[in-house]
Write a protein that holds these residues in place. Structure first.
Motif, short mmCIF file in Angstrom:
data_model
loop_
_atom_site.label_atom_id
_atom_site.label_comp_id
_atom_site.label_asym_id
_atom_site.label_seq_id
_atom_site.Cartn_x
_atom_site.Cartn_y
_atom_site.Cartn_z
N VAL A 173 0.85 -1.19 0.00
CA VAL A 173 0.00 0.00 0.00
C VAL A 173 0.89 1.24 0.00
O VAL A 173 1.71 1.43 0.90
CB VAL A 173 -0.95 0.03 1.22
CG1 VAL A 173 -1.77 1.32 1.22
CG2 VAL A 173 -1.86 -1.18 1.20
N LEU A 174 0.72 2.07 -1.03
CA LEU A 174 1.44 3.34 -1.12
C LEU A 174 0.47 4.48 -0.84
O LEU A 174 -0.69 4.43 -1.24
CB LEU A 174 2.06 3.51 -2.51
CG LEU A 174 3.08 2.47 -2.94
CD1 LEU A 174 3.67 2.85 -4.31
CD2 LEU A 174 4.19 2.31 -1.92
N PHE A 187 -6.14 12.79 -8.66
CA PHE A 187 -7.16 11.98 -9.29
C PHE A 187 -6.53 10.76 -9.96
O PHE A 187 -5.60 10.92 -10.76
CB PHE A 187 -7.93 12.78 -10.34
CG PHE A 187 -8.62 14.00 -9.79
CD1 PHE A 187 -9.88 13.89 -9.23
CD2 PHE A 187 -8.01 15.24 -9.82
CE1 PHE A 187 -10.53 15.01 -8.72
CE2 PHE A 187 -8.64 16.36 -9.33
CZ PHE A 187 -9.91 16.24 -8.77
N PRO A 188 -7.04 9.55 -9.67
CA PRO A 188 -6.57 8.37 -10.40
C PRO A 188 -7.01 8.44 -11.86
O PRO A 188 -8.15 8.84 -12.16
CB PRO A 188 -7.25 7.20 -9.68
CG PRO A 188 -7.66 7.74 -8.34
CD PRO A 188 -7.96 9.19 -8.58
N GLN A 215 2.69 -0.61 -12.85
CA GLN A 215 1.62 -1.61 -12.81
C GLN A 215 0.36 -0.97 -12.24
O GLN A 215 0.41 0.12 -11.66
CB GLN A 215 2.03 -2.82 -11.97
CG GLN A 215 2.47 -2.49 -10.57
CD GLN A 215 3.28 -3.62 -9.96
OE1 GLN A 215 2.70 -4.54 -9.41
NE2 GLN A 215 4.60 -3.54 -10.08
N ALA A 216 -0.77 -1.67 -12.41
CA ALA A 216 -2.06 -1.12 -12.00
C ALA A 216 -2.23 -1.18 -10.49
O ALA A 216 -1.61 -2.00 -9.81
CB ALA A 216 -3.19 -1.87 -12.70
N PHE A 217 -3.09 -0.31 -9.95
CA PHE A 217 -3.36 -0.24 -8.51
C PHE A 217 -4.86 -0.25 -8.26
O PHE A 217 -5.68 -0.08 -9.17
CB PHE A 217 -2.73 1.02 -7.91
CG PHE A 217 -3.18 2.30 -8.55
CD1 PHE A 217 -4.41 2.90 -8.23
CD2 PHE A 217 -2.38 2.95 -9.49
CE1 PHE A 217 -4.83 4.07 -8.81
CE2 PHE A 217 -2.80 4.14 -10.09
CZ PHE A 217 -4.02 4.69 -9.74
N ARG A 218 -5.22 -0.39 -6.99
CA ARG A 218 -6.61 -0.26 -6.54
C ARG A 218 -6.66 0.85 -5.51
O ARG A 218 -5.82 0.92 -4.61
CB ARG A 218 -7.07 -1.59 -5.92
CG ARG A 218 -8.54 -1.57 -5.48
CD ARG A 218 -9.02 -2.99 -5.18
NE ARG A 218 -8.34 -3.55 -4.02
CZ ARG A 218 -8.82 -3.47 -2.77
NH1 ARG A 218 -9.94 -2.81 -2.52
NH2 ARG A 218 -8.16 -4.03 -1.77
N LEU A 231 -3.18 3.73 -2.28
CA LEU A 231 -3.23 2.85 -3.44
C LEU A 231 -2.66 1.49 -3.06
O LEU A 231 -1.59 1.40 -2.46
CB LEU A 231 -2.41 3.43 -4.60
CG LEU A 231 -2.66 4.90 -4.95
CD1 LEU A 231 -1.70 5.35 -6.04
CD2 LEU A 231 -4.10 5.12 -5.37
N GLN A 232 -3.38 0.43 -3.43
CA GLN A 232 -2.92 -0.93 -3.12
C GLN A 232 -2.44 -1.62 -4.39
O GLN A 232 -3.09 -1.58 -5.43
CB GLN A 232 -4.03 -1.76 -2.49
CG GLN A 232 -3.55 -3.14 -2.03
CD GLN A 232 -4.66 -3.97 -1.43
OE1 GLN A 232 -5.67 -4.23 -2.07
NE2 GLN A 232 -4.48 -4.38 -0.18
N PHE A 233 -1.28 -2.28 -4.25
CA PHE A 233 -0.69 -3.04 -5.36
C PHE A 233 -0.55 -4.50 -4.92
O PHE A 233 -0.42 -4.79 -3.73
CB PHE A 233 0.69 -2.49 -5.72
CG PHE A 233 0.68 -1.07 -6.21
CD1 PHE A 233 0.70 -0.78 -7.57
CD2 PHE A 233 0.64 -0.02 -5.30
CE1 PHE A 233 0.68 0.53 -8.01
CE2 PHE A 233 0.63 1.29 -5.74
CZ PHE A 233 0.65 1.57 -7.10
N GLN A 234 -0.55 -5.38 -5.91
CA GLN A 234 -0.32 -6.80 -5.65
C GLN A 234 0.80 -7.25 -6.59
O GLN A 234 0.59 -8.00 -7.54
CB GLN A 234 -1.60 -7.61 -5.91
CG GLN A 234 -1.63 -8.99 -5.25
CD GLN A 234 -1.93 -8.90 -3.76
OE1 GLN A 234 -2.68 -8.03 -3.33
NE2 GLN A 234 -1.33 -9.81 -2.98
#
Length: 326
Positions: A173-174, A187-188, A215-218, A231-234
């Motif tokens: 998580v960033l 804004f995303p 890479q994409a985030f949520r 922002l969460q990354f996996q």
């Protein structure tokens, strides 16, 4: 110790703990002004690093002494917590330095247009634990051992590049926090690989940000904190890279500044900025050893790292009166 500037050499001795010129030697009959300038600059560097020269007899250097084999960038000591300084290019627009992570654990880095004054804080959330920082010209590393979290930062001058590393497959998580500069909003973008926005600085003008990820985030808690974005990354390999560019002019200029670093190769970016540091640090050659010499080297690095060029890639910048100039 001797200091060479533009092909001239100055020697020093100490009296009552204060560095003083013992004799000035030039390679020709002229150039005394430049040699005196080297003495004055060196004295300022010693003051800038907050150290005084220890009392010692005059230090003599043979004219035939061989230059040090190390590159100029390798002659600057690696600084560790709490003395670690930011990563950046000589006279770069961006300043990246350790910052507080607020009310959540983790490690954080502050972005700003001048040293010690972050406008935007980028952090990685983790359980509370000690963060160890180390820095050398062009590179900043933060390690939180308890969480298995590492961040590396470098900069091309107008673009900061980060590499966050954690356990493979573990979520990362960033956070972006602009509480010190408000009002504003990030804004995303569609596709969830970029965020953009603007916020008002303490000086009263808009600072525009363009940020991209490899890479994409949520988005987490997008509506609960108007001055914070999570922002969460996996990341499958446990690595997330981030580019950050700022502009005082407009968002289009911030996006254009991102093009200064057109790849995601961290080692290549680091090698490029260290080459820049070699060119600038090499303009002042310091021959000798001991604490005084080390202090001068580190102070010379800090002087170059402190002052930044505020212009965008197209040469524009916002003046203190709010006007855009070139």
């Amino acid at each position: 110790m001797s200091v060479h500037l533009a092909g001239r050499r100055a020697r020093f001795r100490t009296r009552s703990g204060i560095l003083q010129p013992a004799r000035v030697v030039t390679r020709s009959g002229s150039g005394l002004g430049l040699a005196r300038g080297a003495l004055f600059l060196t004295g300022m560097l010693l003051v800038a690093c907050g150290q005084e020269a220890p009392e010692a007899p005059a230090v003599s250097v043979s004219p035939a002494a061989e230059p040090e084999a190390l590159r100029p960038v390798e002659q600057v000591a690696t600084l560790t917590s709490p003395d670690a300084v930011g990563a950046g290019a000589p006279f770069g627009l961006l300043r990246v330095a350790p910052a507080t992570s607020g009310d959540r654990g983790g490690l954080a880095l502050g972005h700003g247009r001048r040293a010690g004054s972050p406008d935007l804080v980028l952090g990685a959330l983790a359980d509370a634990g000690e963060v160890r920082w180390s820095s050398s010209p062009g590179r900043l590393v933060g390690v939180q051992t308890d969480a298995g979290l590492v961040v590396e930062a470098t900069s091309s001058g107008r673009v900061a590049l980060y590499r966050f590393s954690t356990a493979p497959g573990a979520p990362l998580v960033l956070t972006f926090d602009w509480r010190a500069s408000s009002p504003g909003e990030l804004f995303p973008a569609r596709g969830r690989r970029a965020i953009t926005g603007a916020f008002e600085t303490a000086e009263g003008f808009q600072l525009h940000a363009a940020i991209r990820f490899d890479q994409a985030f949520r988005v987490l808690d997008a509506s609960t904190a108007p001055d914070r974005l999570e922002l969460q990354f996996q990341p499958p390999a446990g690595v997330v890279q981030v580019k950050v560019a700022l502009s005082t002019v407009d968002l289009a200029a911030a996006r254009d500044n991102l093009l200064e670093l057109d790849h995601w190769d961290f080692e290549r970016a680091l090698a490029g900025v260290r080459d820049q540091w070699d060119r600038w640090l090499g303009r002042l050659t310091i021959v000798g050893d001991g604490p005084v010499t080390a202090s001068v080297r580190n102070a010379w690095f800090r002087v170059l790292a402190h002052y930044g060029d505020l212009t965008d890639r197209d040469g524009r910048f916002r003046a203190p009166d709010g006007s855009v100039r070139r």
